[in-house]
Design a protein around this motif. Structure first.
Motif, PDB file in Angstrom:
ATOM      1  N   PRO A  45       0.817  -1.228   0.000  1.00  0.00           N
ATOM      2  CA  PRO A  45       0.000   0.000   0.000  1.00  0.00           C
ATOM      3  C   PRO A  45       0.846   1.271   0.000  1.00  0.00           C
ATOM      4  O   PRO A  45       1.913   1.325   0.602  1.00  0.00           O
ATOM      5  N   ARG A  46       0.323   2.283  -0.683  1.00  0.00           N
ATOM      6  CA  ARG A  46       0.978   3.591  -0.725  1.00  0.00           C
ATOM      7  C   ARG A  46       1.007   4.176   0.679  1.00  0.00           C
ATOM      8  O   ARG A  46       0.022   4.125   1.414  1.00  0.00           O
ATOM      9  N   LYS A  47       2.140   4.748   1.042  1.00  0.00           N
ATOM     10  CA  LYS A  47       2.289   5.458   2.313  1.00  0.00           C
ATOM     11  C   LYS A  47       3.428   6.447   2.127  1.00  0.00           C
ATOM     12  O   LYS A  47       4.597   6.077   2.142  1.00  0.00           O
ATOM     13  N   ILE A  48       3.051   7.702   1.887  1.00  0.00           N
ATOM     14  CA  ILE A  48       4.066   8.728   1.672  1.00  0.00           C
ATOM     15  C   ILE A  48       3.757   9.965   2.519  1.00  0.00           C
ATOM     16  O   ILE A  48       2.621  10.188   2.924  1.00  0.00           O
ATOM     17  N   ILE A  49       4.796  10.737   2.770  1.00  0.00           N
ATOM     18  CA  ILE A  49       4.617  12.091   3.284  1.00  0.00           C
ATOM     19  C   ILE A  49       4.116  12.870   2.075  1.00  0.00           C
ATOM     20  O   ILE A  49       4.764  12.882   1.031  1.00  0.00           O
ATOM     21  N   LEU A  90       8.063  23.087  11.839  1.00  0.00           N
ATOM     22  CA  LEU A  90       8.102  22.264  10.644  1.00  0.00           C
ATOM     23  C   LEU A  90       7.087  21.146  10.792  1.00  0.00           C
ATOM     24  O   LEU A  90       6.999  20.525  11.857  1.00  0.00           O
ATOM     25  N   THR A  91       6.324  20.890   9.719  1.00  0.00           N
ATOM     26  CA  THR A  91       5.244  19.903   9.768  1.00  0.00           C
ATOM     27  C   THR A  91       5.285  19.010   8.536  1.00  0.00           C
ATOM     28  O   THR A  91       5.390  19.505   7.413  1.00  0.00           O
ATOM     29  N   TRP A  92       5.206  17.707   8.773  1.00  0.00           N
ATOM     30  CA  TRP A  92       5.124  16.701   7.714  1.00  0.00           C
ATOM     31  C   TRP A  92       3.780  15.997   7.875  1.00  0.00           C
ATOM     32  O   TRP A  92       3.419  15.589   8.974  1.00  0.00           O
ATOM     33  N   ILE A  93       3.031  15.841   6.768  1.00  0.00           N
ATOM     34  CA  ILE A  93       1.729  15.177   6.817  1.00  0.00           C
ATOM     35  C   ILE A  93       1.794  13.916   5.969  1.00  0.00           C
ATOM     36  O   ILE A  93       2.204  13.950   4.804  1.00  0.00           O
ATOM     37  N   GLY A  97      -2.869  10.373   7.502  1.00  0.00           N
ATOM     38  CA  GLY A  97      -3.333  11.429   8.395  1.00  0.00           C
ATOM     39  C   GLY A  97      -2.381  11.735   9.536  1.00  0.00           C
ATOM     40  O   GLY A  97      -2.598  12.689  10.277  1.00  0.00           O
ATOM     41  N   SER A  98      -1.328  10.937   9.674  1.00  0.00           N
ATOM     42  CA  SER A  98      -0.339  11.206  10.719  1.00  0.00           C
ATOM     43  C   SER A  98       0.347  12.545  10.447  1.00  0.00           C
ATOM     44  O   SER A  98       0.616  12.890   9.298  1.00  0.00           O
TER      45      SER A  98
END
Length: 109
Positions: A45-49, A90-93, A97-98
């Motif tokens: 499954p896709r899981k990227i920032i 700094l924010t990574w999404i 939803g994390s």
């Protein structure tokens, strides 16, 4: 993913008013594109920032959207001009939803 992504951030602790500083950040993340298969032939499954932002004292400094073609452990380096002391946020999404954040203070003289 085996562990929670951990951001690493390098921002100077001090600067002179009006100085342009360099911010560097890397987040440990597999950035799985959703196009590969595991050893049994099942799609991983896709899981990227998918989004990165940087704010200084609540004002946007830099932001970008990321796509599946970005390599694992994305690294960013960018500049900002500082005129006052404050905090970079700094924010990574992540796709799921994390949200991962890091805050760094800088003292401007």
């Amino acid at each position: 993913m085996a562990s929670t992504p951990k951001p690493r951030v390098k921002i100077p602790k001090t600067a002179k008013a009006g100085e342009v500083i360099v911010l560097k950040t890397l987040i440990s993340h597999e950035m799985e594109s959703g196009q590969r298969k595991d050893k049994d032939g099942n799609v991983i499954p896709r899981k990227i920032i998918n989004k990165f932002t940087c704010e200084f004292n609540g004002q946007p400094v830099f932001s970008c959207d990321l796509d599946p073609a970005i390599s694992a452990n994305p690294y960013f380096e960018f500049s900002a001009k500082v005129s006052e002391s404050g905090t970079f946020k700094l924010t990574w999404i992540d796709d799921d939803g994390s949200v991962y954040t890091d805050e760094q203070k800088i003292e401007v003289s």
